[in-house]
Write an enzyme that holds these catalytic residues in place. Structure first.
Site, PDB file in Angstrom:
ATOM      1  N   ASP A  55       6.590-103.158  12.041  1.00  0.00           N
ATOM      2  CA  ASP A  55       6.353-104.074  13.167  1.00  0.00           C
ATOM      3  C   ASP A  55       7.655-104.393  13.898  1.00  0.00           C
ATOM      4  O   ASP A  55       7.628-104.938  15.009  1.00  0.00           O
ATOM      5  CB  ASP A  55       5.760-105.393  12.654  1.00  0.00           C
ATOM      6  CG  ASP A  55       4.269-105.485  12.875  1.00  0.00           C
ATOM      7  OD1 ASP A  55       3.788-104.907  13.866  1.00  0.00           O
ATOM      8  OD2 ASP A  55       3.597-106.138  12.064  1.00  0.00           O
ATOM      9  N   LYS A  88      -6.031-100.159  13.366  1.00  0.00           N
ATOM     10  CA  LYS A  88      -4.814 -99.545  12.831  1.00  0.00           C
ATOM     11  C   LYS A  88      -5.164 -98.557  11.722  1.00  0.00           C
ATOM     12  O   LYS A  88      -4.583 -97.478  11.637  1.00  0.00           O
ATOM     13  CB  LYS A  88      -3.860-100.641  12.316  1.00  0.00           C
ATOM     14  CG  LYS A  88      -3.273-101.487  13.442  1.00  0.00           C
ATOM     15  CD  LYS A  88      -2.521-102.726  12.946  1.00  0.00           C
ATOM     16  CE  LYS A  88      -2.136-103.602  14.144  1.00  0.00           C
ATOM     17  NZ  LYS A  88      -1.395-104.825  13.762  1.00  0.00           N
ATOM     18  N   GLN A 102      -0.298-108.605   8.816  1.00  0.00           N
ATOM     19  CA  GLN A 102      -0.991-108.968  10.050  1.00  0.00           C
ATOM     20  C   GLN A 102      -0.773-110.453  10.356  1.00  0.00           C
ATOM     21  O   GLN A 102      -0.948-111.305   9.487  1.00  0.00           O
ATOM     22  CB  GLN A 102      -2.492-108.646   9.926  1.00  0.00           C
ATOM     23  CG  GLN A 102      -3.275-108.842  11.213  1.00  0.00           C
ATOM     24  CD  GLN A 102      -2.861-107.891  12.341  1.00  0.00           C
ATOM     25  OE1 GLN A 102      -2.408-106.779  12.091  1.00  0.00           O
ATOM     26  NE2 GLN A 102      -2.989-108.344  13.575  1.00  0.00           N
TER      27      GLN A 102
HETATM   28  N1  GUN Z   1      -0.844-109.969  15.530  1.00  0.00           N
HETATM   29  C1  GUN Z   1      -0.846-109.804  16.870  1.00  0.00           C
HETATM   30  N2  GUN Z   1      -0.026-108.796  17.212  1.00  0.00           N
HETATM   31  C2  GUN Z   1       0.507-108.314  16.080  1.00  0.00           C
HETATM   32  C3  GUN Z   1       1.403-107.259  15.775  1.00  0.00           C
HETATM   33  O1  GUN Z   1       1.932-106.565  16.632  1.00  0.00           O
HETATM   34  N3  GUN Z   1       1.680-107.084  14.461  1.00  0.00           N
HETATM   35  C4  GUN Z   1       1.145-107.841  13.492  1.00  0.00           C
HETATM   36  N4  GUN Z   1       1.502-107.601  12.239  1.00  0.00           N
HETATM   37  N5  GUN Z   1       0.305-108.821  13.721  1.00  0.00           N
HETATM   38  C5  GUN Z   1      -0.010-109.052  15.018  1.00  0.00           C
END
Ligand code: GUN
Length: 275
Positions: free
Chosen positions: A115, A49, A93
């Site tokens: 998100d 990211k 996360q």
């Molecule tokens: N962990 C697995 N997928 C995601 C996601 O789309 N966003 C976040 N913040 N954590 C994750």
């Protein structure tokens, strides 16, 4: 013959469009990421990211916490980030090692929730006024529509948890697709996955799904990423699945890159909401 849905290629086009859009922005968006603990996969995702943000000209700030960080400590950092106007997106996360993810996500300003996990954003989606929508769900919809198959009247089966499934069920319903959510531990898993014209698997268990569990000519979306002896594989046994499916996403190079690309889309949407 099974056809591969190339997430990497579709994601590349989206990332390039975002880069051009950000170039035009007088003040650049900035993502703040909270990463708790030392789960290897989570660190890997956050690294992807970060690189994507940097390539798109989006600011990035990382806040690392030990696995035993207290929930109030994390919430108070989120409140600080909510108040900082130059931070236009906040992401925690998941999964969190021990802290309550629902309460932590609730602390994020919905306008910065890139998100799309905040209940207010989920509510907006349910009420047909989508604001920030789960990047994974948006990415999966892009991959499904990239097949150009007729979707109306199809049945989707989602093998996953609720946080993942809920926005996706709504987006699928908008396309005339009914969905059923099935637990990976369901004793009738095989009979249920065999009902899916579209089968979406997001569990994190290698080889959970094999070709016998897949309906003939199904579209298969493999959201799992599992590290096995330095190789990354999904939740679907790709070799046997290829015998049954008409379309499948590879791992790596399927859903993962799309999630990152749609996160960038959400970061620019959040910027628009705060203008
Ligand atoms: N962990 C697995 N997928 C995601 C996601 O789309 N966003 C976040 N913040 N954590 C994750």
């Amino acid at each position: 013959m099974v056809q591969i849905i190339n997430g990497r290629e579709i994601a590349r086009d989206i990332r390039e469009k975002i880069r051009e859009r950000v170039e035009q922005m007088p003040i650049k968006p900035k993502l703040a990421v909270i990463l708790v603990g030392d789960d290897e996969a989570s660190h890997l995702y956050v690294g992807l990211k970060q690189r994507a943000c940097e390539e798109a000209g989006i600011g990035f700030e990382l806040f690392l916490y030990p696995a035993d960080a207290s929930e109030p400590e994390i919430v108070s950092k989120i409140q600080e980030l909510n108040a900082r106007t130059e931070v236009t997106g906040i992401l925690v996360q998941l999964p969190l090692p021990s802290q309550n993810a629902d309460r932590v996500v609730l602390a994020i300003d919905p306008k910065k929730d890139v998100d799309g996990f905040h209940p207010a954003n989920l509510e907006n989606l349910k009420n047909d006024h989508p604001t920030l929508v789960s990047a994974t769900a948006l990415g999966i919809m892009k991959l499904i529509t990239a097949t150009n198959e007729e979707l109306r009247g199809k049945q989707a089966v989602l093998v996953s948890g609720e946080r993942f499934a809920e926005p996706l069920e709504i987006l699928l319903a908008e396309q005339g697709v009914a969905s059923e959510v099935v637990s990976p531990d369901d004793p009738h898993l095989k009979e249920k996955t065999q009902q899916g014209d579209i089968l979406i698997v997001a569990v994190g268990r290698p080889h959970l799904i094999n070709g016998e569990m897949i309906k003939n000519k199904a579209i298969v979306l493999d959201v799992g990423t599992n590290k096995i002896a330095e190789r990354t594989i999904g939740d679907v046994d790709q070799e046997s699945a290829a015998e049954a499916a008409s379309w499948i996403t590879p791992v790596p190079g399927g859903v993962g890159p799309m999630t990152v690309a749609m996160l960038l889309v959400n970061i620019t949407k959040a910027w628009d909401l705060q203008k």
